[in-house]
Design a protein around this motif. Structure first.
Motif, PDB file in Angstrom:
ATOM      1  N   TRP A   1      -2.496 -14.571  62.368  1.00 18.06           N
ATOM      2  CA  TRP A   1      -2.801 -13.549  61.365  1.00 18.06           C
ATOM      3  C   TRP A   1      -1.547 -13.206  60.567  1.00 18.06           C
ATOM      4  N   ARG A   2      -0.409 -13.098  61.243  1.00 20.68           N
ATOM      5  CA  ARG A   2       0.848 -12.802  60.553  1.00 20.68           C
ATOM      6  C   ARG A   2       1.253 -13.940  59.623  1.00 20.68           C
ATOM      7  N   ASP A   3       0.870 -15.151  59.958  1.00 20.87           N
ATOM      8  CA  ASP A   3       1.164 -16.300  59.100  1.00 20.87           C
ATOM      9  C   ASP A   3       0.183 -16.418  57.932  1.00 20.87           C
ATOM     10  N   ALA A   4      -1.024 -15.864  58.101  1.00 24.80           N
ATOM     11  CA  ALA A   4      -2.123 -16.124  57.163  1.00 24.80           C
ATOM     12  C   ALA A   4      -1.964 -15.432  55.823  1.00 24.80           C
ATOM     13  N   ARG A   5      -1.589 -14.187  55.838  1.00 24.79           N
ATOM     14  CA  ARG A   5      -1.268 -13.379  54.650  1.00 24.79           C
ATOM     15  C   ARG A   5      -2.448 -12.969  53.785  1.00 24.79           C
ATOM     16  N   PHE A   6      -3.500 -13.791  53.662  1.00 27.55           N
ATOM     17  CA  PHE A   6      -4.501 -13.576  52.620  1.00 27.55           C
ATOM     18  C   PHE A   6      -5.885 -13.928  53.175  1.00 27.55           C
ATOM     19  N   GLY A   7      -6.827 -12.974  53.059  1.00 29.45           N
ATOM     20  CA  GLY A   7      -8.176 -13.208  53.547  1.00 29.45           C
ATOM     21  C   GLY A   7      -9.219 -12.649  52.597  1.00 29.45           C
ATOM     22  N   MET A   8     -10.471 -13.034  52.824  1.00 23.79           N
ATOM     23  CA  MET A   8     -11.588 -12.573  51.990  1.00 23.79           C
ATOM     24  C   MET A   8     -12.482 -11.634  52.798  1.00 23.79           C
ATOM     25  N   PHE A   9     -12.723 -10.465  52.234  1.00 22.09           N
ATOM     26  CA  PHE A   9     -13.687  -9.498  52.748  1.00 22.09           C
ATOM     27  C   PHE A   9     -15.006  -9.747  52.018  1.00 22.09           C
TER      28      PHE A   9
ATOM     29  N   GLY B   1       2.926 -21.845  47.994  1.00 23.83           N
ATOM     30  CA  GLY B   1       2.571 -21.167  49.241  1.00 23.83           C
ATOM     31  C   GLY B   1       3.725 -20.926  50.183  1.00 23.83           C
ATOM     32  N   LYS B   2       4.806 -21.704  50.074  1.00 24.92           N
ATOM     33  CA  LYS B   2       5.967 -21.491  50.949  1.00 24.92           C
ATOM     34  C   LYS B   2       6.565 -20.097  50.767  1.00 24.92           C
ATOM     35  N   ALA B   3       6.341 -19.492  49.609  1.00 26.44           N
ATOM     36  CA  ALA B   3       6.865 -18.151  49.349  1.00 26.44           C
ATOM     37  C   ALA B   3       5.990 -17.062  49.960  1.00 26.44           C
ATOM     38  N   VAL B   4       4.841 -17.465  50.537  1.00 26.67           N
ATOM     39  CA  VAL B   4       3.846 -16.498  51.017  1.00 26.67           C
ATOM     40  C   VAL B   4       3.532 -16.674  52.489  1.00 26.67           C
ATOM     41  N   TYR B   5       3.091 -17.856  52.867  1.00 29.61           N
ATOM     42  CA  TYR B   5       2.568 -18.074  54.214  1.00 29.61           C
ATOM     43  C   TYR B   5       3.689 -18.114  55.254  1.00 29.61           C
TER      44      TYR B   5
ATOM     45  N   LEU C   1      10.127 -24.075  43.016  1.00 26.32           N
ATOM     46  CA  LEU C   1       9.397 -24.274  44.253  1.00 26.32           C
ATOM     47  C   LEU C   1       8.224 -25.243  44.096  1.00 26.32           C
ATOM     48  N   LYS C   2       7.523 -25.198  42.992  1.00 33.69           N
ATOM     49  CA  LYS C   2       6.279 -25.966  42.848  1.00 33.69           C
ATOM     50  C   LYS C   2       6.483 -27.470  42.926  1.00 33.69           C
ATOM     51  N   ASP C   3       7.650 -27.960  42.438  1.00 31.31           N
ATOM     52  CA  ASP C   3       7.835 -29.418  42.409  1.00 31.31           C
ATOM     53  C   ASP C   3       9.242 -29.850  42.811  1.00 31.31           C
ATOM     54  N   ASP C   4      10.036 -28.901  43.300  1.00 25.13           N
ATOM     55  CA  ASP C   4      11.378 -29.214  43.811  1.00 25.13           C
ATOM     56  C   ASP C   4      12.366 -29.609  42.719  1.00 25.13           C
ATOM     57  N   THR C   5      12.066 -29.293  41.459  1.00 20.37           N
ATOM     58  CA  THR C   5      12.999 -29.598  40.373  1.00 20.37           C
ATOM     59  C   THR C   5      14.281 -28.798  40.536  1.00 20.37           C
TER      60      THR C   5
END
Length: 427
Positions: free
Chosen positions: A23-31, A310-314, A367-371
């Motif tokens: 749950w701590r890793d998930a960050r985002f869910g749908m109610f 997602g690396k900035a979030v999850y 972050l998106k493409d490692d440029t």
């Protein structure tokens, strides 16, 4: 054997980190708020707020006809949006159960669709590899003891037994369940009134790995600020409507101007990430169970963004709070990495980040493409330079820069305004 409150809380504390890791890793869910009220399109509390007679309201059960396959579409959208779990209102305050309940005949198998919607939900979550959450109301406007229980001892015994057995069914009939999300402990005002200690011990015996929110009036595993992103001292999850008006369905055309944009959703995700929480974002399906149009595009765009950033979030992130390193950026952090979310793309091909006072910047990448991104570190200022003329994030316009330092960075407000001598470290 029933444990006392102190022993129960000590036991669940021992297993909490293990149970809560996903749950701590998930960050985002749908109610998902879906029930008879969805047909009215005026708010999920319509039965109470509009003073419906119970018999009059019951007629909605016969016309409740969700289309086959719509629940699978909920899970498909949640997956596409980058969500990691879902929570369904298995029985809202109106008292109508969405499963084949032997305890409550007022349900979706005996009426309306003549289907077990909870089973369909569980099957869909498992198909799309989403963790499964059951919302379970403690309040019930349909049950004859639901108001008498506050002052009638025998009514309280009957009603709390009813609630217990409903939850026993949910915890028994569908395999492993990941979240139990209680709501509205009324009219009793204490965990003793609800027999919460006994109820939750039963739940945990049936589902040892489950996590439970704090709305049965015991602290349990996580807090639930509603319609605001206010961090708690323990694990917390902000539950938010999609439009600030209703959890249940309301007319899409009229709701659209009030509905969240992808940018607003991502700023909520950034905030909960920075403060160590989760976002449970609600969808109120239409009467036939389909997803409202105003929800689909924003969630789809958020999902595209999370695929790239997602690396900035999850995962486990540092609890850095409301850190400002730039007037047009927000930040999340993980050890030696600082993720800088650029909200407004600079027009002069450079971005200034200030206040990093203890660490040397090793490299910067998009972050998106490692440029790789050119930079200068000059004292407490970092300048990202030679940036492209146009915003590189084509989904929502919020690119993320990944800054890697030689050690965990800290930011000192006094580096912005040395004359103030504030000296407050906050990152």
């Amino acid at each position: 054997m029933l444990k006392c409150k102190a022993d129960y809380e000590a036991d669940i504390a021992k297993s909490r980190d293990d149970r809560m890791k996903w749950w701590r890793d998930a960050r985002f869910g749908m109610f998902i708020h879906y029930g008879l009220y969805s047909q009215l399109g005026r708010n999920e509390w319509a039965m109470a707020l509009e003073n419906y007679d119970i018999k009059e309201y019951e007629r909605l059960a016969e016309t409740f006809k969700p289309k086959e396959g719509t629940i699978r579409k909920w899970a498909e959208l949640a997956k596409k949006a980058g969500m990691k779990y879902m929570v369904l209102t298995t029985r809202h305050h109106e008292g109508f159960s969405l499963w084949d309940s032997k305890v409550n005949p007022y349900n979706s198998v005996n009426y309306g669709p003549k289907r077990d919607l909870v089973k369909e939900f569980v099957d869909a979550c498992r198909e799309f590899d989403l963790k499964i959450g059951f919302y379970s109301s403690l309040m019930d406007w349909h049950h004859e003891d639901s108001w008498k229980c506050a002052f009638d001892r025998e009514a309280r015994i009957r009603f709390t037994d009813y609630i217990k057995e409903l939850n026993r069914e949910l915890m028994t009939n569908y395999g492993k369940i990941d979240i139990l999300w209680y709501d509205v402990p009324r009219p009793m005002e204490s965990p003793e009134g609800w027999n919460s200690l006994e109820l939750n011990q039963m739940v945990r015996e049936l589902q040892p790995h489950i996590i439970i929110n704090d709305r049965s009036l015991l602290p349990e595993d996580f807090g639930t600020p509603e319609e605001h992103l206010t961090p708690g001292e323990k694990d917390w999850e902000a539950c938010m409507t999609f439009n600030g008006i209703s959890w249940g369905y309301i007319d899409s055309e009229q709701a659209k101007p009030y509905s969240y944009t992808p940018q607003q959703i991502l700023r909520m995700i950034q905030k909960v990430t920075a403060f160590g929480g989760n976002l449970l974002l609600n969808v109120g399906p239409k009467p036939d169970g389909t997803i409202p149009e105003e929800v689909i595009e924003p969630l789809t765009k958020v999902g595209i963004w999370l695929q790239e950033n997602g690396k900035a979030v999850y995962g486990q992130k540092d609890k850095i709070g409301n850190t400002n390193v730039c007037g047009i950026c927000n930040v999340t952090s993980e050890d030696k990495i600082l993720y800088v979310w650029d909200i407004i793309w600079p027009s002069n091909n450079s971005l200034v980040i200030a206040g990093i006072c203890n660490a040397q910047l090793k490299e910067v990448r998009l972050l998106k493409d490692d440029t790789p991104v050119d930079f200068i570190q000059d004292g407490h200022r970092i300048i990202l330079k030679n940036l492209p003329d146009t915003n590189p994030d084509k989904s929502v316009g919020i690119p993320v820069f990944q800054l890697e330092f030689d050690k965990k960075p800290k930011c000192n407000r006094a580096s912005y305004y040395p004359q103030l001598n504030m000296g407050q470290t906050f990152l």
